[in-house]
Design an enzyme around this catalytic site. Sequence first.
Site, PDB file in Angstrom:
ATOM      1  CG  ASP A 165      -1.539   1.082   1.340  1.00 16.47           C
ATOM      2  OD1 ASP A 165      -1.599   2.380   1.000  1.00 16.47           O
ATOM      3  OD2 ASP A 165      -3.086   1.009   1.381  1.00 16.47           O
ATOM      4  CG  HIS A 166       1.329   4.587  -3.070  1.00 12.24           C
ATOM      5  ND1 HIS A 166      -0.032   4.115  -3.465  1.00 12.24           N
ATOM      6  CD2 HIS A 166       1.431   5.823  -2.984  1.00 12.24           C
ATOM      7  CE1 HIS A 166      -0.536   5.175  -3.755  1.00 12.24           C
ATOM      8  NE2 HIS A 166       0.222   6.205  -3.606  1.00 12.24           N
ATOM      9  CG  HIS A 190      -4.022   4.256  -0.681  1.00  8.05           C
ATOM     10  ND1 HIS A 190      -3.237   3.215  -0.876  1.00  8.05           N
ATOM     11  CD2 HIS A 190      -4.378   4.762  -2.017  1.00  8.05           C
ATOM     12  CE1 HIS A 190      -2.828   3.114  -1.866  1.00  8.05           C
ATOM     13  NE2 HIS A 190      -3.639   3.959  -2.883  1.00  8.05           N
TER      14      HIS A 190
HETATM   15  C1  BG6 Z   1      -3.549   4.897  -6.567  1.00 10.00           C
HETATM   16  C2  BG6 Z   1      -4.815   4.992  -7.024  1.00 10.00           C
HETATM   17  O1  BG6 Z   1      -3.473   3.735  -5.529  1.00 10.00           O
HETATM   18  O2  BG6 Z   1      -3.096   6.046  -5.777  1.00 10.00           O
HETATM   19  C3  BG6 Z   1      -4.936   6.134  -8.068  1.00 10.00           C
HETATM   20  O3  BG6 Z   1      -5.028   3.828  -7.844  1.00 10.00           O
HETATM   21  C4  BG6 Z   1      -4.643   7.530  -7.170  1.00 10.00           C
HETATM   22  O4  BG6 Z   1      -6.150   6.449  -8.462  1.00 10.00           O
HETATM   23  C5  BG6 Z   1      -3.092   7.306  -6.489  1.00 10.00           C
HETATM   24  O5  BG6 Z   1      -4.376   8.511  -8.157  1.00 10.00           O
HETATM   25  C6  BG6 Z   1      -3.025   8.523  -5.481  1.00 10.00           C
HETATM   26  O6  BG6 Z   1      -1.831   8.460  -5.174  1.00 10.00           O
HETATM   27  P1  BG6 Z   1      -0.802   9.641  -4.520  1.00 10.00           P
HETATM   28  O7  BG6 Z   1       0.254   9.104  -3.827  1.00 10.00           O
HETATM   29  O8  BG6 Z   1      -0.602  10.288  -5.554  1.00 10.00           O
HETATM   30  O9  BG6 Z   1      -1.745  10.144  -3.513  1.00 10.00           O
END
Ligand code: BG6
Length: 492
Positions: A180-181, A243
């Site tokens: 989960d980044h 997230h």
């Molecule tokens: C991803 C989603 O996991 O996270 C995308 O699939 C989204 O739709 C992105 O744009 C958002 O990541 P961050 O790091 O830009 O908030």
Amino acid sequence: MAHLPPVDTFDYIVFGGTGDLTMRKLLPALYYRFRDGQIPDDARIIATARSPLSREEYQGRAKQALHDHVAADALEASTVARFIDLLYYVSLNGAEAQSHWSDLKTLLDMKPDSRIRVYYLATSPALYGQICENLSKQGLITDQSRVVLEKPIGTDLQSANAINDSVGQHFPENHIFRIDHYLGKETVQNLIALRFANPVFERLWTSDAIDYVQITAAETVGVEGRGAYYDKSGALRDMIQNHLLQVLCLVAMDPPVSLDADSVRNEKLKVLHALKPIEPSEVAIYTSRGQYMRGKINGQTVGSYVEDLGEGVTSETETFVALKTEILSWRWGNVPFYLRSGKRMAEKCSEVVIQFKAAPWTIFTNRPAPNRLIIRIQPDEGVMLSVSTKDPTPTDSLTLREADINIEFEKAFNIRYPDSYERLLLDVVRGDPILFIRRDEVEAAWKWIDPILQGWSKNEAPLEPYPAGTWGPEGARNLLAQSGHLWHEDMK
Ligand code: BG6
């Protein structure tokens, strides 16, 4: 340039090696870690995909990707050349048993079995099970092998279980790294430091002092050519299930006994289990969902969601969701937690807002505003606490005025903020799962999300349109108004 201790040497095998994620995120992240001296010169990054490319052709594409996605001042020609040298390419369809597995096998057999192997599945989740089965049949899973799964793990509890079962037949749970980044973001990890290293916060971190909590992840981008995936997913599955629930867990969990991965994950799981269910019949009360229409972002007119999907398409998919929940526990009883996420919103902003309770009494001519702690996840990473101070403008009475205690991390520490993948990719090599999702967390999250999806599928809550460039539909405002609360932008 910082010189950090290198990790043990490894082979990183990326399925989906020509895809957008690999080019935009994985290779740049590995490059930065290589440049900082953390990746040994004899490590190998082996990309696989169906396209028939030579190693040189793949290296050319990778070089272009670095030029597109790495800051120009970090691209020293000699470092880029040494990094490109780590790259190999195998043309292979990972989901097919009859594909060119022998090419991959030959490459991997060149090194001893004791070497760390990471299989990174940057493919459709529908292929995870088949790829793992093929790796197993080909005898490519050694004791030192790990597998990394990108989200989404399923589209509901049942499909998530099917994916986890099929991967689990070939890898033990402690060798499965579900990414989960958001957990790789410095400011998300900093929630642990902020809460558990500062008694000044933790002592107030209960329903005695906190009125309500808001967690927002707002984006200005639309679906950006990902319509085929996104239209089947929507904001609830794409952002909230993973997230935002993860951020919620870190905000709400009890102190873990240590920073051991399972201690932290056990506490997160307790939060997921304590989430008050939203029954299908209650979605109109506790959720708001919307879809963006034409509007303006930074002065530019942008199209609606269905225009972004393509001509003549209709869709009932939500690009915005807001919801109200509670955590049924001693610490959090009666504290609303509001979560929201949307595309094509007024600003790009991910933040946590902790709204403290008002002072019970005032001796001043005006009432002190309740304190508010804002943890800015991105951009402008930082922490801000609003406090009441004496208004310094000359008057004949002691009047209060709000001011902010403000830490901007980039200025405070004077460092580049790493992309979340930089930390996560090497944590897999180190075998450290603290920032990855355990199977029971995925299940608990889906268990809570599924009834909301069921309510929506019965049209229990209307899909409201909102103009691009705004903070979402009116329903999201009403969700808070019922309790006399405001979203952060409405407090300003
Ligand atoms: C991803 C989603 O996991 O996270 C995308 O699939 C989204 O739709 C992105 O744009 C958002 O990541 P961050 O790091 O830009 O908030």
